[in-house]
Motif scaffolding. Sequence first.
Motif, PDB file in Angstrom:
ATOM      1  N   ALA A 176     -90.611 -10.788  48.662  1.00 18.02           N
ATOM      2  CA  ALA A 176     -89.251 -10.493  49.127  1.00 18.02           C
ATOM      3  C   ALA A 176     -89.114  -9.026  49.490  1.00 18.02           C
ATOM      4  N   MET A 201     -84.075 -13.260  46.476  1.00 17.59           N
ATOM      5  CA  MET A 201     -83.437 -13.360  47.786  1.00 17.59           C
ATOM      6  C   MET A 201     -82.323 -12.334  47.918  1.00 17.59           C
ATOM      7  N   TYR A 204     -83.851  -9.110  48.692  1.00 17.06           N
ATOM      8  CA  TYR A 204     -84.273  -9.061  50.104  1.00 17.06           C
ATOM      9  C   TYR A 204     -83.088  -8.734  51.001  1.00 17.06           C
ATOM     10  N   ASN A 219     -83.037 -15.489  56.504  1.00 16.27           N
ATOM     11  CA  ASN A 219     -83.656 -16.034  55.303  1.00 16.27           C
ATOM     12  C   ASN A 219     -83.543 -17.541  55.232  1.00 16.27           C
ATOM     13  N   ALA A 221     -84.848 -20.956  52.308  1.00 17.82           N
ATOM     14  CA  ALA A 221     -85.475 -21.349  51.047  1.00 17.82           C
ATOM     15  C   ALA A 221     -85.956 -22.787  51.167  1.00 17.82           C
ATOM     16  N   TYR A 302     -78.865 -19.412  47.401  1.00 16.47           N
ATOM     17  CA  TYR A 302     -79.840 -18.580  48.105  1.00 16.47           C
ATOM     18  C   TYR A 302     -79.229 -17.785  49.258  1.00 16.47           C
ATOM     19  N   THR A 304     -78.089 -18.584  52.147  1.00 15.20           N
ATOM     20  CA  THR A 304     -78.763 -18.907  53.397  1.00 15.20           C
ATOM     21  C   THR A 304     -78.038 -20.026  54.122  1.00 15.20           C
TER      22      THR A 304
END
Length: 339
Positions: A176, A201, A204, A219, A221, A302, A304
């Motif tokens: 990450a 995450m 990141y 990003n 996952a 996450y 995302t």
Amino acid sequence: MKLSILDQSPIAKGRTAKDALNETEELANLAERWGFHRFWVSEHHDSGALAGTSPEILLARLGAKTSTIRIGSGGVMLPHYSPFKTAENFRMLEALYPGRVDLGIGRAPGGMPVASWALSEGRPRNASRFPQQVDHLLMYLRDQADETHPYPNVQAGPVIDTVPPVWILGSSPGSAALAAEKGLPYTFAHFINGDGGRDYMAEYLTGFTPGVQAEKPQNMAAVFVVCADTEAKAEYIAKSFDLSLLMLLKGEKSSGTPSPSEAEKIELSNFEAEQIKENRKRMIVGTPDLVREQLQQFAADYQTDEVMIVTITYDQDDRFRSYELIQSLGLHEKRSPDS
């Protein structure tokens, strides 16, 4: 939410690697028809359970058999290879299927130590080179090799006017941090490591530095999912993979994904039962309603808007049905041909 697929070309016990690769091709076509965003394939070596050893070659086949879905590697284990040759492989794929190719890279070995030795003809595998390899790979892909590069006057062919995006794949805080430092998209492999990923995450996203490829973080996952029409059916199907993961933990050589009926007959020790429970942190198993709810929560955790799904079952029809049910949930935004 975008939904994508990582297919590892799983081999069911009693079937062959050729069967598994044919199933991967069939699934790629179904994934395109169902509107999944990406279809990635993996790299594993010396495995009796997974047939995908060369994502570059398999992607060439899948690109020819599809027309709109993004295809990519999940991923190329870069420490085994030269960045120059990797750039050439993916420039070739990009030339053949422009605007559809993703280059996912990782530093993991993708197999047991003996396979790493065989890949390098006995030379020690040096994963510490990975950050520098990433730099060189980006230079080759973008024709930006300069005096800091060991081979500044060489050009990776074929020479084309588009660049396949590079993704960093990982299951640790180091991957990450590297993706954030290099300004690259990042995929966390929750299906490999069910602990800590949400924190990695977040680090990141907050630590991202714009780079040559991206101005802002991107990003994703990846998680194991088994979806079936009933809870009992989903749990029954998942027993196969529960046993597969347990065998892997114990260092047993796999002859393929066992059947659920075989898995049901195994008498588990207390330790083994606890380990299966622990492994379930990496999985979502259930009916469509439960899977919808958990995928939404997973994406929120996450931070995302894209989730990559990994499904391994003994029976091909169960695997395909799982993806069919997931695509029918209405979770994912439809992919346009040029997205």
